[in-house]
Design a protein around this motif. Sequence first.
Motif, short mmCIF file in Angstrom:
data_model
loop_
_atom_site.label_atom_id
_atom_site.label_comp_id
_atom_site.label_asym_id
_atom_site.label_seq_id
_atom_site.Cartn_x
_atom_site.Cartn_y
_atom_site.Cartn_z
N LYS A 136 1.73 38.65 -51.92
CA LYS A 136 0.50 37.90 -52.18
C LYS A 136 0.71 37.05 -53.43
O LYS A 136 1.28 37.51 -54.41
N LEU A 137 0.24 35.82 -53.38
CA LEU A 137 0.39 34.95 -54.54
C LEU A 137 -0.33 35.53 -55.76
O LEU A 137 0.16 35.40 -56.88
N ASP A 138 -1.45 36.18 -55.55
CA ASP A 138 -2.17 36.78 -56.67
C ASP A 138 -1.29 37.76 -57.45
O ASP A 138 -1.34 37.81 -58.69
N ASP A 139 -0.47 38.51 -56.74
CA ASP A 139 0.39 39.50 -57.40
C ASP A 139 1.49 38.83 -58.22
O ASP A 139 1.88 39.32 -59.28
N ILE A 140 2.01 37.73 -57.73
CA ILE A 140 3.07 37.02 -58.46
C ILE A 140 2.48 36.25 -59.64
O ILE A 140 3.00 36.29 -60.75
N ALA A 141 1.37 35.54 -59.40
CA ALA A 141 0.79 34.69 -60.43
C ALA A 141 0.24 35.48 -61.61
O ALA A 141 0.11 34.95 -62.72
N ARG A 142 -0.07 36.74 -61.38
CA ARG A 142 -0.63 37.58 -62.44
C ARG A 142 0.30 37.69 -63.65
O ARG A 142 -0.14 37.95 -64.77
N ALA A 143 1.58 37.50 -63.42
CA ALA A 143 2.57 37.63 -64.51
C ALA A 143 2.64 36.38 -65.38
O ALA A 143 3.35 36.38 -66.39
N TYR A 144 1.90 35.32 -65.01
CA TYR A 144 1.98 34.05 -65.74
C TYR A 144 0.59 33.68 -66.26
O TYR A 144 -0.36 33.57 -65.49
N ASP A 145 0.50 33.46 -67.56
CA ASP A 145 -0.77 33.12 -68.19
C ASP A 145 -0.99 31.61 -68.20
O ASP A 145 -0.04 30.84 -68.32
N GLY A 146 -2.26 31.21 -68.11
CA GLY A 146 -2.60 29.80 -68.27
C GLY A 146 -3.12 29.15 -67.00
O GLY A 146 -3.27 29.78 -65.95
N ARG A 147 -3.39 27.86 -67.13
CA ARG A 147 -3.89 27.07 -66.02
C ARG A 147 -2.74 26.69 -65.08
O ARG A 147 -1.59 26.55 -65.50
N ILE A 148 -3.08 26.50 -63.81
CA ILE A 148 -2.05 26.36 -62.77
C ILE A 148 -2.22 25.06 -62.00
O ILE A 148 -3.34 24.63 -61.69
N GLY A 149 -1.09 24.44 -61.67
CA GLY A 149 -1.01 23.40 -60.66
C GLY A 149 -0.24 23.98 -59.49
O GLY A 149 0.90 24.44 -59.65
N LEU A 150 -0.84 23.99 -58.30
CA LEU A 150 -0.27 24.69 -57.15
C LEU A 150 0.05 23.73 -56.03
O LEU A 150 -0.77 22.87 -55.68
N LYS A 151 1.26 23.87 -55.46
CA LYS A 151 1.64 23.14 -54.26
C LYS A 151 2.01 24.14 -53.18
O LYS A 151 2.78 25.08 -53.43
N VAL A 152 1.43 23.98 -51.97
CA VAL A 152 1.72 24.89 -50.86
C VAL A 152 2.11 24.08 -49.63
O VAL A 152 1.31 23.29 -49.12
#
Length: 233
Positions: A136-152
């Motif tokens: 799940k992306l939520d599980d991976i992104a949790r390790a990175y702090d800050g605002r996100i730009g996402l491409k899928v």
Amino acid sequence: MNQIREIRKTLKPKAMTTQPIKTRVPFLTSYGFKPDIIIDVGVARGTAWLYRSFPEAKIVLIDPQPDCEEFVKERYEGMEFDFHATALGADEGSAQLNIPVKKQGLGIAMASLLERTDALSSKFKESKALDVPVSKLDDIARAYDGRIGLKVDTEGFEHQVLLGATETLKRCDFVILELSLVSRFDGVAPPSAPIGLLAEAGLELRDMLAMESDTSEFAKPRHIDALFTRWDP
């Protein structure tokens, strides 16, 4: 500028028009985004204009094809990034990735967890099946702090990726999403499904960066690269 006017005058009687190429650094940076992290889901050989638009951002790449990490290292020598060799979906588990075999080799940019059903499927004599983990992306992104730009860009699996990213989407300043406008794959979600999920997270359709059309006279769109941004920044 005069040349552009002449081109437009020539195209108008043919019911055609021109648009700037928007998958470029100047266009994306014109929005004023300042993400701390860029997350690229469905990397293939990388997204150069996205990385170069935000040279100060942390680059996080996610693709179930482990060879993609080496492609990126070779193509973007010196670029620092984190690579996660996993597919993404609504739940953790495993799945089969279908990679079409083209004349020049594996079509890694066209690999999908879904079965292709459009006209392109007849052009590939075979495909390579690869068993891959699903996170799940939520599980991976949790390790990175800050605002996100996402491409899928996951060849029809974008809606499932977003279902596993509900917390991550709340941190996104923008999302670039490959949006299927026709049923290109067995089980692909209609465009209203991912659009609805993004709207719930406060992200609204802002622009169309690129479009892939069929070969008919009317060039009906098959899929687009859509830009979603905050409605109230």
